[in-house]
Scaffold this motif. Structure first.
Motif, mmCIF file in Angstrom:
data_model
loop_
_atom_site.group_PDB
_atom_site.id
_atom_site.type_symbol
_atom_site.label_atom_id
_atom_site.label_comp_id
_atom_site.label_asym_id
_atom_site.label_seq_id
_atom_site.Cartn_x
_atom_site.Cartn_y
_atom_site.Cartn_z
ATOM 1 N N ALA A 1 0.750 -1.126 -0.139
ATOM 2 C CA ALA A 1 -0.131 -0.110 -0.105
ATOM 3 C C ALA A 1 0.912 1.163 -0.110
ATOM 4 O O ALA A 1 1.650 1.371 0.854
ATOM 5 N N ASP A 2 0.832 2.011 -1.225
ATOM 6 C CA ASP A 2 1.704 3.367 -1.219
ATOM 7 C C ASP A 2 0.796 4.525 -0.867
ATOM 8 O O ASP A 2 -0.255 4.654 -1.936
ATOM 9 N N ARG A 3 1.270 5.352 0.113
ATOM 10 C CA ARG A 3 0.472 6.703 0.381
ATOM 11 C C ARG A 3 0.720 7.488 -0.621
ATOM 12 O O ARG A 3 2.058 7.869 -0.978
ATOM 13 N N HIS A 4 -0.161 8.514 -1.095
ATOM 14 C CA HIS A 4 -0.065 9.645 -1.678
ATOM 15 C C HIS A 4 -0.190 10.928 -0.908
ATOM 16 O O HIS A 4 -0.872 10.881 0.005
ATOM 17 N N PRO A 5 0.662 12.214 -1.126
ATOM 18 C CA PRO A 5 0.405 13.316 -0.496
ATOM 19 C C PRO A 5 -1.237 13.633 -0.275
ATOM 20 O O PRO A 5 -1.578 14.501 0.765
ATOM 21 N N ASP A 6 -2.281 13.306 -1.088
ATOM 22 C CA ASP A 6 -3.475 13.826 -0.675
ATOM 23 C C ASP A 6 -4.150 12.816 0.171
ATOM 24 O O ASP A 6 -5.480 12.997 0.392
ATOM 25 N N GLY A 7 -3.616 11.834 0.753
ATOM 26 C CA GLY A 7 -4.377 10.584 1.590
ATOM 27 C C GLY A 7 -4.684 9.499 0.876
ATOM 28 O O GLY A 7 -5.434 8.817 1.502
ATOM 29 N N SER A 8 -4.677 9.467 -0.527
ATOM 30 C CA SER A 8 -5.046 8.329 -1.260
ATOM 31 C C SER A 8 -4.116 7.445 -1.095
ATOM 32 O O SER A 8 -2.968 7.555 -0.764
ATOM 33 N N TYR A 9 -4.423 5.957 -1.532
ATOM 34 C CA TYR A 9 -3.516 4.863 -1.696
ATOM 35 C C TYR A 9 -3.466 4.399 -2.774
ATOM 36 O O TYR A 9 -4.506 4.104 -3.290
ATOM 37 N N SER A 10 -2.201 3.634 -3.150
ATOM 38 C CA SER A 10 -2.324 2.703 -4.476
ATOM 39 C C SER A 10 -1.930 1.458 -3.750
ATOM 40 O O SER A 10 -1.298 1.349 -3.037
ATOM 41 N N PHE A 11 -2.517 0.235 -4.326
ATOM 42 C CA PHE A 11 -2.404 -1.058 -3.823
ATOM 43 C C PHE A 11 -1.735 -1.970 -4.968
ATOM 44 O O PHE A 11 -2.241 -1.866 -6.081
ATOM 45 N N THR A 12 -0.832 -2.603 -4.680
ATOM 46 C CA THR A 12 -0.222 -3.622 -5.500
ATOM 47 C C THR A 12 -0.069 -5.252 -4.920
ATOM 48 O O THR A 12 0.668 -5.142 -3.949
ATOM 49 N N LEU B 1 -3.593 -6.602 -8.397
ATOM 50 C CA LEU B 1 -3.931 -5.028 -8.086
ATOM 51 C C LEU B 1 -2.605 -4.559 -8.811
ATOM 52 O O LEU B 1 -1.408 -4.837 -8.280
ATOM 53 N N GLU B 2 -2.616 -3.681 -9.482
ATOM 54 C CA GLU B 2 -1.489 -3.050 -10.094
ATOM 55 C C GLU B 2 -1.351 -1.670 -10.069
ATOM 56 O O GLU B 2 -1.182 -1.120 -11.045
ATOM 57 N N GLY B 3 -1.386 -1.263 -8.755
ATOM 58 C CA GLY B 3 -1.218 0.232 -8.389
ATOM 59 C C GLY B 3 -2.581 0.815 -8.353
ATOM 60 O O GLY B 3 -2.724 2.010 -8.778
ATOM 61 N N VAL B 4 -3.685 0.212 -8.572
ATOM 62 C CA VAL B 4 -4.899 0.608 -8.326
ATOM 63 C C VAL B 4 -5.114 1.743 -7.104
ATOM 64 O O VAL B 4 -4.841 1.456 -6.077
ATOM 65 N N THR B 5 -5.765 2.928 -7.391
ATOM 66 C CA THR B 5 -5.760 3.853 -6.425
ATOM 67 C C THR B 5 -7.264 4.122 -5.766
ATOM 68 O O THR B 5 -8.129 4.128 -6.414
ATOM 69 N N ALA B 6 -7.112 4.066 -4.302
ATOM 70 C CA ALA B 6 -8.344 4.161 -3.733
ATOM 71 C C ALA B 6 -8.235 5.705 -3.121
ATOM 72 O O ALA B 6 -7.419 6.309 -2.582
ATOM 73 N N PRO B 7 -9.360 6.620 -3.522
ATOM 74 C CA PRO B 7 -9.370 8.086 -3.216
ATOM 75 C C PRO B 7 -9.396 7.938 -1.492
ATOM 76 O O PRO B 7 -9.672 7.178 -0.641
ATOM 77 N N ALA B 8 -8.805 9.322 -1.065
ATOM 78 C CA ALA B 8 -8.676 9.269 0.288
ATOM 79 C C ALA B 8 -10.079 9.082 1.117
ATOM 80 O O ALA B 8 -10.000 8.530 2.234
ATOM 81 N N ASP B 9 -10.890 9.547 0.696
ATOM 82 C CA ASP B 9 -12.355 9.122 1.210
ATOM 83 C C ASP B 9 -12.830 7.680 1.199
ATOM 84 O O ASP B 9 -13.808 7.563 1.909
ATOM 85 N N ARG B 10 -12.043 7.092 0.626
ATOM 86 C CA ARG B 10 -12.408 5.660 0.785
ATOM 87 C C ARG B 10 -11.332 4.671 1.391
ATOM 88 O O ARG B 10 -11.364 3.627 1.342
ATOM 89 N N VAL B 11 -10.493 5.380 2.185
ATOM 90 C CA VAL B 11 -9.318 4.774 2.825
ATOM 91 C C VAL B 11 -10.104 4.977 4.416
ATOM 92 O O VAL B 11 -9.926 6.094 4.816
#
Length: 384
Positions: free
Chosen positions: A131-142, A205-215
């Motif tokens: 799980a990779d965190r992005h500055p806006d609070g979203s996460y990408s999953f691989t 999962l190949e880097g699919v991103t979940a928006p911050a409001d869905r984390v």
């Protein structure tokens, strides 16, 4: 006790289609459409939300009845019901973090589980997915998720992965991804012995991103007192138990029918229902099955009524799942012995139930894990 939600004629239609879905290894789209029309996606949502307002005990009874008609259909929709049950259990305990799940379920969204991973016997306690965190609070999953039931139809997939880079790492990150998102693919690899219509394909999962409001959760790896873990465990174990109890219900019914239908030349044409050995087998199956209903119902009501079993909760939950799946196997086995060689036919409903019931041993918690949980609860951890 509420009246069954699914009318008898719908149950009959669902049962009539089950063999074809199994034979063709396809998803039960017609079953799902009928269940949606009946408000099945919103069983756990309150009537004020437009749902059916059931608790876990009531949903378990519905699932048991559905599973007696079509086990794979019931097991597939179980995954959506687990997520909505989790949302209700959290809300009942003052946690609104998954309130949107109930609203969206009533609106027609279909939730599925993307948690199981190959080689991960820690299940919810750790993850092989990154799980990779992005500055806006979203996460990408691989990572690789297996047994993703509802693969052809889900619109929201719950996933989790391990974040090893944040300042408070490691953390297990739980989120929902949208089907319209990019960065994942579903493999066409579901061709199994039983529970074929669940269509539980592998999801990459190949880097699919979940928006911050869905984390919706970040939890440290390992055993956790977080209510989310309890809610997932409680709903999953009880609803899985209900599905396999439903398989046993139908197997016993088929055994009774066979005992009356079959006749014995040795006994002058009398039905096998008069044979003492057959009677013993049917009675043994019924006695074993009778024990499941009060256990499933009582634990479901305890979740609904916020009963505090403390540290015994997890041992009670794994216990009911193991008892239900193992009892169902015994009942199906006895039913096959009563029915005779006709159960070997590819067209036999009982033969299909035999294949379906075997899947019960693979759902978490498996027999070994369940015994370890109960032993730890009673004896404490193993000492060196």
């Amino acid at each position: 006790m509420h009246s069954p939600l699914i009318p008898d004629d719908v149950i009959a239609r669902i049962r009539s289609r089950a063999a074809g879905y199994d034979r063709d290894n396809v998803f039960p789209h017609e079953d799902l459409a009928e269940l949606i029309r009946l408000g099945y996606l919103g069983l756990f949502a309150s009537t004020d939300q437009g749902g059916r307002g059931l608790g876990l005990a009531g949903v378990a009874r519905e699932q048991r009845r559905l599973a007696a008609a079509a086990p794979a259909t019931a097991l597939a929709i179980n995954m959506h019901l687990v997520w909505t049950g989790v949302a209700k259990a959290l809300r009942d305990r003052g946690d609104e973090s998954l309130a949107f799940v109930l609203d969206e379920a009533v609106a027609g969204e279909i939730f599925a589980f993307g948690n199981s991973e190959p080689g991960n016997d820690l299940v919810l306690l750790d993850s092989r997915t990154r799980a990779d965190r992005h500055p806006d609070g979203s996460y990408s999953f691989t990572g690789r998720k297996i047994f993703t039931s509802l693969s052809p139809v889900w619109t929201r997939l719950g996933v989790f992965g391990r974040d090893d880079t944040s300042p408070d790492a490691p953390q297990l990150v739980h989120a929902f991804i949208d089907r319209a998102a990019g960065g994942y693919r579903i493999e066409d690899d579901w061709d199994t012995l039983g529970m074929r219509a669940t269509q539980s394909h592998t999801t990459i999962l190949e880097g699919v991103t979940a928006p911050a409001d869905r984390v919706f959760r970040r939890i440290a790896p390992g055993p956790s007192a977080d209510p989310l873990v309890f809610a997932i465990f409680a709903n999953f174990e009880i609803l899985v138990a209900a599905v396999y109890a439903g398989i046993a219900d139908r197997a016993l019914e088929l055994a009774v029918q066979a005992a009356h239908r079959r006749t014995s030349l040795k006994s002058g044409g009398r039905p096998y229902a008069s044979d003492p050995d057959i009677r013993h087998r049917v009675a043994e199956a019924a006695i074993a099955l009778d024990a499941l209903e009060p256990q499933i119902d009582a634990l479901g009501r305890d979740v609904d009524e916020l009963v505090d079993h403390g540290t015994r909760w997890f041992s009670k939950l794994v216990g009911v799942k193991v008892r239900a799946t193992e009892t169902a196997r015994v009942v199906v086995d006895q039913a096959i012995r009563v029915t005779g060689g006709s159960a070997m036919s590819n067209s036999s409903e009982l033969g299909r139930l035999y294949r379906d019931v075997l899947a019960g041993m693979f759902h978490p918690s498996d027999d070994e894990s369940a015994h370890a949980t109960v032993a730890n609860s009673l004896l404490g951890p193993v000492t060196e």
